[in-house]
Design a protein around this motif. Sequence first.
Motif, PDB file in Angstrom:
ATOM      1  N   GLY A  30       0.034  -1.196   0.249  1.00  0.00           N
ATOM      2  CA  GLY A  30      -0.159  -0.045   0.605  1.00  0.00           C
ATOM      3  C   GLY A  30       0.955   0.955  -0.066  1.00  0.00           C
ATOM      4  N   LYS A  31       2.341   1.334   0.765  1.00  0.00           N
ATOM      5  CA  LYS A  31       2.723   2.195   0.871  1.00  0.00           C
ATOM      6  C   LYS A  31       3.131   3.334  -0.490  1.00  0.00           C
ATOM      7  CE  LYS A  31       6.530   0.781   3.388  1.00  0.00           C
ATOM      8  NZ  LYS A  31       7.285   0.662   4.522  1.00  0.00           N
ATOM      9  N   GLU A  34       0.626   4.398  -3.164  1.00  0.00           N
ATOM     10  CA  GLU A  34       0.187   5.481  -2.898  1.00  0.00           C
ATOM     11  C   GLU A  34       1.117   6.386  -3.452  1.00  0.00           C
ATOM     12  OE1 GLU A  34      -1.516   7.005   1.117  1.00  0.00           O
ATOM     13  OE2 GLU A  34       0.749   6.181   1.082  1.00  0.00           O
ATOM     14  N   TYR A  55      -0.389  -2.833   3.739  1.00  0.00           N
ATOM     15  CA  TYR A  55      -0.248  -1.114   4.095  1.00  0.00           C
ATOM     16  C   TYR A  55       1.632  -0.865   3.684  1.00  0.00           C
ATOM     17  CZ  TYR A  55      -0.001   3.577   3.391  1.00  0.00           C
ATOM     18  OH  TYR A  55       0.789   4.792   3.215  1.00  0.00           O
ATOM     19  N   SER A  56       2.050  -1.627   5.296  1.00  0.00           N
ATOM     20  CA  SER A  56       3.572  -1.302   5.990  1.00  0.00           C
ATOM     21  C   SER A  56       4.456  -2.379   5.283  1.00  0.00           C
ATOM     22  CB  SER A  56       3.447  -1.473   7.260  1.00  0.00           C
ATOM     23  OG  SER A  56       2.637  -2.536   8.155  1.00  0.00           O
ATOM     24  N   LYS A  71      -6.436  -2.383  10.269  1.00  0.00           N
ATOM     25  CA  LYS A  71      -6.068  -1.508   9.968  1.00  0.00           C
ATOM     26  C   LYS A  71      -4.977  -1.522   8.871  1.00  0.00           C
ATOM     27  CE  LYS A  71      -4.168   2.643  12.344  1.00  0.00           C
ATOM     28  NZ  LYS A  71      -4.290   3.308  13.712  1.00  0.00           N
ATOM     29  N   ASP A  72      -3.901  -2.495   8.946  1.00  0.00           N
ATOM     30  CA  ASP A  72      -2.556  -2.559   8.033  1.00  0.00           C
ATOM     31  C   ASP A  72      -3.553  -3.144   6.512  1.00  0.00           C
ATOM     32  OD1 ASP A  72      -0.296  -3.447   6.340  1.00  0.00           O
ATOM     33  OD2 ASP A  72       0.517  -2.236   7.658  1.00  0.00           O
ATOM     34  N   ASN A  74      -6.463  -2.547   5.309  1.00  0.00           N
ATOM     35  CA  ASN A  74      -7.308  -1.704   5.678  1.00  0.00           C
ATOM     36  C   ASN A  74      -7.063  -0.769   4.818  1.00  0.00           C
ATOM     37  OD1 ASN A  74     -10.120  -3.706   5.734  1.00  0.00           O
ATOM     38  ND2 ASN A  74      -9.959  -2.749   8.067  1.00  0.00           N
ATOM     39  N   ARG A  75      -6.289  -0.261   5.246  1.00  0.00           N
ATOM     40  CA  ARG A  75      -5.300   0.960   4.552  1.00  0.00           C
ATOM     41  C   ARG A  75      -4.592   0.724   3.057  1.00  0.00           C
ATOM     42  NH1 ARG A  75      -1.052   4.535   7.785  1.00  0.00           N
ATOM     43  NH2 ARG A  75      -0.519   6.220   5.805  1.00  0.00           N
ATOM     44  N   SER A  76      -4.192  -0.154   2.722  1.00  0.00           N
ATOM     45  CA  SER A  76      -3.690  -0.697   1.789  1.00  0.00           C
ATOM     46  C   SER A  76      -4.718  -0.928   1.205  1.00  0.00           C
ATOM     47  CB  SER A  76      -3.141  -1.838   1.651  1.00  0.00           C
ATOM     48  OG  SER A  76      -2.284  -2.359   0.204  1.00  0.00           O
ATOM     49  N   THR A  78      -8.029   0.474   0.679  1.00  0.00           N
ATOM     50  CA  THR A  78      -7.883   1.761   0.560  1.00  0.00           C
ATOM     51  C   THR A  78      -7.559   2.241  -0.694  1.00  0.00           C
ATOM     52  OG1 THR A  78      -9.450   1.920   2.274  1.00  0.00           O
ATOM     53  CG2 THR A  78      -8.554   3.959   1.279  1.00  0.00           C
ATOM     54  N   VAL A  79      -6.072   2.009  -0.316  1.00  0.00           N
ATOM     55  CA  VAL A  79      -4.999   2.657  -2.164  1.00  0.00           C
ATOM     56  C   VAL A  79      -5.382   2.227  -3.308  1.00  0.00           C
ATOM     57  CG1 VAL A  79      -2.376   3.091  -2.445  1.00  0.00           C
ATOM     58  CG2 VAL A  79      -3.851   3.740   0.672  1.00  0.00           C
TER      59      VAL A  79
END
Length: 187
Positions: A30-31, A34, A55-56, A71-72, A74-76, A78-79
């Motif tokens: 994810g990061k 982005e 994400y991380s 959280k991790d 889901n963040r990815s 979303t990206v």
Amino acid sequence: FDDGPDPVNTPRILDTLDQHGIKAIFFVIGKTAESFPSVLREIDARGHTIGNHSYSHRYLLPFYRVRSLLKDFNRSATVIEQAIGKRPLLIRPPFGVTSPRYYGMLLRKKFTSIGWSLRSLDTVASNRADLIQRVTKKLRPGAGQILLLHDNRALTADALPELIARITESGINIVTPAEALTVPFYE
């Protein structure tokens, strides 16, 4: 393919896959995604599947609490959704490491975890011949293997045309993700 998207090597890999009519799953970080949403859109536009590789991409991520794992990932997700308009359901943990907490997360979310059965070791291969030999000596016709490669590696992009040729010459059929998996790819 894991650990992308990469602005240089992912497009090279996409071109090679297109030349051979092969579809793949790209498990993206994810990061990184982005920073390169246009590469995600290119992967999707060419008919490949995009999966979530966190994400991380932290090694110990699967040992975090379920809430932190969610959280991790889901963040990815979303990206990825912001880039291609689809929310991925396929996930792969960083480094393939799982834990009871990771499986607890799977029970709370609709994610499907996808591992691999054949690790190419393209992250440590010293040259094309080494990478190709590592993969071809382990492939077995009819075994239903999932091959792990990394699209952030120039060596992988360099070796992929010959690797595909050697695989197909040996009589192994490379199937699409839809042929290999019977789970939904996106929400």
